[in-house]
Motif scaffolding. Structure first.
Motif, PDB file in Angstrom:
ATOM      1  N   ALA A 138      -5.694  -2.250   4.582  1.00 59.44           N
ATOM      2  CA  ALA A 138      -6.582  -3.148   3.839  1.00 59.44           C
ATOM      3  C   ALA A 138      -6.867  -4.387   4.670  1.00 59.44           C
ATOM      4  O   ALA A 138      -5.992  -4.918   5.354  1.00 59.44           O
ATOM      5  CB  ALA A 138      -5.938  -3.540   2.510  1.00 59.44           C
ATOM      6  N   LEU A 180       0.848  -1.171   0.000  1.00 56.06           N
ATOM      7  CA  LEU A 180       0.000   0.000   0.000  1.00 56.06           C
ATOM      8  C   LEU A 180       0.893   1.232   0.000  1.00 56.06           C
ATOM      9  O   LEU A 180       1.797   1.346   0.841  1.00 56.06           O
ATOM     10  CB  LEU A 180      -0.912   0.032   1.231  1.00 56.06           C
ATOM     11  CG  LEU A 180      -2.108  -0.917   1.264  1.00 56.06           C
ATOM     12  CD1 LEU A 180      -1.694  -2.367   1.433  1.00 56.06           C
ATOM     13  CD2 LEU A 180      -3.070  -0.506   2.367  1.00 56.06           C
ATOM     14  N   PHE A 187      -7.652  -6.043  -5.028  1.00 55.67           N
ATOM     15  CA  PHE A 187      -8.022  -4.908  -4.201  1.00 55.67           C
ATOM     16  C   PHE A 187      -9.523  -4.770  -4.080  1.00 55.67           C
ATOM     17  O   PHE A 187     -10.032  -4.356  -3.046  1.00 55.67           O
ATOM     18  CB  PHE A 187      -7.411  -3.648  -4.840  1.00 55.67           C
ATOM     19  CG  PHE A 187      -7.983  -2.359  -4.336  1.00 55.67           C
ATOM     20  CD1 PHE A 187      -8.947  -1.668  -5.048  1.00 55.67           C
ATOM     21  CD2 PHE A 187      -7.538  -1.819  -3.149  1.00 55.67           C
ATOM     22  CE1 PHE A 187      -9.465  -0.469  -4.590  1.00 55.67           C
ATOM     23  CE2 PHE A 187      -8.039  -0.619  -2.678  1.00 55.67           C
ATOM     24  CZ  PHE A 187      -8.998   0.056  -3.405  1.00 55.67           C
ATOM     25  N   ASN A 194      -7.327   0.576  -8.308  1.00 57.88           N
ATOM     26  CA  ASN A 194      -6.774   0.013  -7.062  1.00 57.88           C
ATOM     27  C   ASN A 194      -6.389   1.111  -6.077  1.00 57.88           C
ATOM     28  O   ASN A 194      -5.344   1.030  -5.411  1.00 57.88           O
ATOM     29  CB  ASN A 194      -5.549  -0.864  -7.353  1.00 57.88           C
ATOM     30  CG  ASN A 194      -5.925  -2.194  -7.963  1.00 57.88           C
ATOM     31  OD1 ASN A 194      -7.101  -2.530  -8.085  1.00 57.88           O
ATOM     32  ND2 ASN A 194      -4.927  -2.948  -8.369  1.00 57.88           N
ATOM     33  N   VAL A 198      -2.984   0.301  -4.027  1.00 60.24           N
ATOM     34  CA  VAL A 198      -2.709  -1.054  -3.572  1.00 60.24           C
ATOM     35  C   VAL A 198      -2.195  -1.890  -4.732  1.00 60.24           C
ATOM     36  O   VAL A 198      -2.720  -1.821  -5.843  1.00 60.24           O
ATOM     37  CB  VAL A 198      -3.987  -1.702  -3.004  1.00 60.24           C
ATOM     38  CG1 VAL A 198      -3.689  -3.113  -2.480  1.00 60.24           C
ATOM     39  CG2 VAL A 198      -4.569  -0.848  -1.902  1.00 60.24           C
ATOM     40  N   ASN A 249     -11.978   1.052  -7.745  1.00 61.13           N
ATOM     41  CA  ASN A 249     -11.448  -0.302  -7.850  1.00 61.13           C
ATOM     42  C   ASN A 249     -10.688  -0.528  -9.156  1.00 61.13           C
ATOM     43  O   ASN A 249      -9.776  -1.345  -9.217  1.00 61.13           O
ATOM     44  CB  ASN A 249     -12.569  -1.321  -7.704  1.00 61.13           C
ATOM     45  CG  ASN A 249     -13.075  -1.399  -6.275  1.00 61.13           C
ATOM     46  OD1 ASN A 249     -12.399  -0.981  -5.338  1.00 61.13           O
ATOM     47  ND2 ASN A 249     -14.282  -1.920  -6.100  1.00 61.13           N
TER      48      ASN A 249
END
Length: 121
Positions: A97, A3, A28, A76, A23, A73
């Motif tokens: 996370a 991260l 992710f 990420n 990430v 998303n």
């Protein structure tokens, strides 16, 4: 899993700042993403978290109405938009996370390196 947080800096009270956390290394989109902060000499405190779909959001009372967590998303990446910053928001901000929507650091499995946010009065 790595991260990488970015976007910290020195701002004045009332200013805005956006933190980003990217990430890599694992899926992710299914993870819960959280932001925590730690001021000098204090414990690491929950700031906000967001579910994998973005439908579940939670904020600490101290930032509710001023901070907004979001995620992309496809990139990420999770964001923390911070508005109306106050000197008491000064801290190192960490992204994390995990797979549970908890408010304790122990609920998260992976952590970023932290981004320093300093708010001057």
């Amino acid at each position: 899993v790595q991260l990488q947080a970015s976007g910290g800096g020195l701002v004045q009270a009332g200013d805005s700042l956006r933190l980003s956390c990217t990430v890599s290394g694992r899926t992710f989109s299914s993870a819960v993403m959280g932001w925590f902060r730690q001021a000098p000499g204090k414990e690491r405190d929950f700031v906000a978290h967001i579910s994998w779909s973005g439908s579940i959001l939670s904020y600490a009372d101290s930032v509710k109405g001023r901070f907004t967590i979001s995620r992309d998303n496809a990139k990420n990446t999770v964001y923390l938009q911070m508005n109306s910053l106050k000197p008491e928001d000064t801290a190192v901000y960490y992204c994390a996370a995990g797979w549970d929507t908890g408010r304790e650091p122990s609920a998260y499995d992976y952590w970023g390196q932290g981004a320093l946010v300093t708010v001057s009065s």
